[in-house]
Design an enzyme around this catalytic site. Structure first.
Site, short mmCIF file in Angstrom:
data_model
loop_
_atom_site.label_atom_id
_atom_site.label_comp_id
_atom_site.label_asym_id
_atom_site.label_seq_id
_atom_site.Cartn_x
_atom_site.Cartn_y
_atom_site.Cartn_z
N ASP A 15 3.69 27.50 -69.11
CA ASP A 15 2.90 27.25 -70.33
C ASP A 15 1.87 26.15 -70.05
O ASP A 15 2.24 25.01 -69.75
CB ASP A 15 3.87 26.82 -71.42
CG ASP A 15 3.19 26.49 -72.72
OD1 ASP A 15 1.95 26.58 -72.81
OD2 ASP A 15 3.91 26.10 -73.66
N ILE A 16 0.60 26.47 -70.20
CA ILE A 16 -0.47 25.53 -69.85
C ILE A 16 -0.47 24.29 -70.74
O ILE A 16 -0.96 23.24 -70.35
CB ILE A 16 -1.84 26.25 -69.86
CG1 ILE A 16 -2.86 25.49 -69.01
CG2 ILE A 16 -2.34 26.47 -71.28
CD1 ILE A 16 -4.12 26.30 -68.71
N ASP A 39 -4.78 30.44 -76.76
CA ASP A 39 -5.54 29.72 -77.79
C ASP A 39 -4.60 29.24 -78.90
O ASP A 39 -4.60 28.05 -79.28
CB ASP A 39 -6.61 30.68 -78.34
CG ASP A 39 -7.72 29.97 -79.11
OD1 ASP A 39 -7.70 28.73 -79.18
OD2 ASP A 39 -8.61 30.68 -79.63
N GLY A 124 -5.60 38.80 -71.37
CA GLY A 124 -4.65 39.13 -72.42
C GLY A 124 -5.31 40.03 -73.45
O GLY A 124 -5.65 41.18 -73.16
N TYR A 126 -8.22 40.24 -74.44
CA TYR A 126 -9.55 40.74 -74.07
C TYR A 126 -9.53 41.84 -73.01
O TYR A 126 -10.59 42.39 -72.68
CB TYR A 126 -10.47 39.59 -73.67
CG TYR A 126 -11.03 38.81 -74.86
CD1 TYR A 126 -10.70 39.16 -76.17
CD2 TYR A 126 -11.90 37.74 -74.68
CE1 TYR A 126 -11.21 38.46 -77.24
CE2 TYR A 126 -12.42 37.04 -75.76
CZ TYR A 126 -12.07 37.40 -77.04
OH TYR A 126 -12.58 36.70 -78.12
N1 AR6 Z 1 -0.03 29.28 -71.07
C1 AR6 Z 1 -0.65 29.93 -70.08
N2 AR6 Z 1 -1.06 31.21 -70.19
C2 AR6 Z 1 -0.83 31.83 -71.38
C3 AR6 Z 1 -0.20 31.19 -72.47
C4 AR6 Z 1 0.22 29.85 -72.28
N3 AR6 Z 1 0.82 29.17 -73.25
N4 AR6 Z 1 -0.14 32.09 -73.50
C5 AR6 Z 1 -0.69 33.24 -73.07
N5 AR6 Z 1 -1.11 33.10 -71.77
P1 AR6 Z 1 -5.15 35.56 -74.09
P2 AR6 Z 1 -7.95 36.38 -73.68
C6 AR6 Z 1 -1.79 34.04 -70.89
O1 AR6 Z 1 -4.88 36.76 -74.90
O2 AR6 Z 1 -7.54 37.64 -73.04
C7 AR6 Z 1 -7.09 34.77 -78.54
O3 AR6 Z 1 -6.73 35.28 -79.79
C8 AR6 Z 1 -1.70 35.51 -71.23
O4 AR6 Z 1 -0.47 36.06 -70.75
O5 AR6 Z 1 -4.61 34.25 -74.53
O6 AR6 Z 1 -9.04 35.57 -73.05
C9 AR6 Z 1 -8.40 34.03 -78.57
O7 AR6 Z 1 -8.63 33.38 -79.79
C10 AR6 Z 1 -2.90 36.08 -70.48
O8 AR6 Z 1 -2.57 36.32 -69.12
O9 AR6 Z 1 -6.74 35.32 -73.90
C11 AR6 Z 1 -9.41 35.12 -78.34
O10 AR6 Z 1 -9.75 35.77 -79.54
C12 AR6 Z 1 -3.91 34.94 -70.53
O11 AR6 Z 1 -3.18 33.77 -70.95
C13 AR6 Z 1 -8.68 36.07 -77.43
O12 AR6 Z 1 -7.29 35.86 -77.65
C14 AR6 Z 1 -5.07 35.16 -71.47
O13 AR6 Z 1 -4.63 35.86 -72.62
C15 AR6 Z 1 -8.97 35.77 -75.98
O14 AR6 Z 1 -8.36 36.74 -75.17
#
Ligand code: AR6
Length: 177
Positions: A15-16, A39, A124, A126
């Site tokens: 978890d970041i 986010d 994720g 996106y």
């Molecule tokens: N720590 C590290 N990585 C994480 C965590 C965490 N706590 N939680 C999820 N991931 P995403 P996107 C990973 O969907 O695709 C949001 O609603 C996850 O498994 O968070 O850029 C925003 O507001 C995946 O591999 O971001 C935007 O509307 C990665 O982080 C939209 O989602 C990115 O997944 C952005 O979508």
């Protein structure tokens, strides 16, 4: 741990929001007003001061980044980067994703930050294909180190095993441990 031109690169599964670095990068959206995924986790862990600062900033174009403090988290700053929504690959997604990483590093340099942690932006909600996104993330970081420097430690913090394995394979093929 890997090294690239004296910069330490780390892979972390987890978890970041728990990372004690100068800046963690958020995978944000254009509004900067929060959302799900990483986010949501950042706004929950950091508390309301982050949203207050984001409201004042007033949004961020895709491929760019903005900075706030990190509230209750152990890091000092959050760099909110906006990656592209993947729409098949012909909508400049690769350049926009590259820019999201590169501009995050530029902002870190402007603030004289030395350690930064990235999630796998756009992979994720996106929908960016993970393998390509991993390649772009690593390329942007290495290009930045080549051209700009100033950063000392880069952490790739991957939530899932699939992304972790991809990054591991990619870094193993490019760098010495
Ligand atoms: N720590 C590290 N990585 C994480 C965590 C965490 N706590 N939680 C999820 N991931 P995403 P996107 C990973 O969907 O695709 C949001 O609603 C996850 O498994 O968070 O850029 C925003 O507001 C995946 O591999 O971001 C935007 O509307 C990665 O982080 C939209 O989602 C990115 O997944 C952005 O979508």
């Amino acid at each position: 741990m890997y090294t690239y031109k004296d910069v330490k690169l780390y892979l972390v599964q987890g978890d970041i929001t728990t990372m004690a670095v100068d800046a963690i990068v958020n995978a944000a959206n254009n509004t900067l007003l929060g959302g799900g995924g990483v986010d949501g986790a950042i706004h929950r862990a950091g508390g309301p001061t982050i949203l207050e600062q984001c409201k004042k900033i007033g949004g961020c174009p895709t491929g760019e980044a903005r900075i706030t403090t990190a509230g209750n988290m152990p890091s000092k700053y959050v760099i909110h980067a906006v990656g592209p929504v993947y729409k098949g690959g012909n909508k400049n997604e690769d350049k926009l994703l590259y820019s999201a990483y590169y501009n995050s590093l530029k902002l870190a340099k402007e603030y004289n930050l030395k350690t930064i942690a990235f999630p796998a932006i756009s992979t994720g909600a996106y929908g960016y294909p993970k393998d390509e996104a991993c390649h772009i993330a690593i390329k942007a970081v290495m290009d930045f180190i080549d051209k700009e420097g100033g950063i000392e430690e880069v952490y790739f913090v991957l939530f899932g095993q699939d992304n972790y394995t991809l990054y591991e394979e990619k870094l193993n093929s490019k760098l010495n441990k």
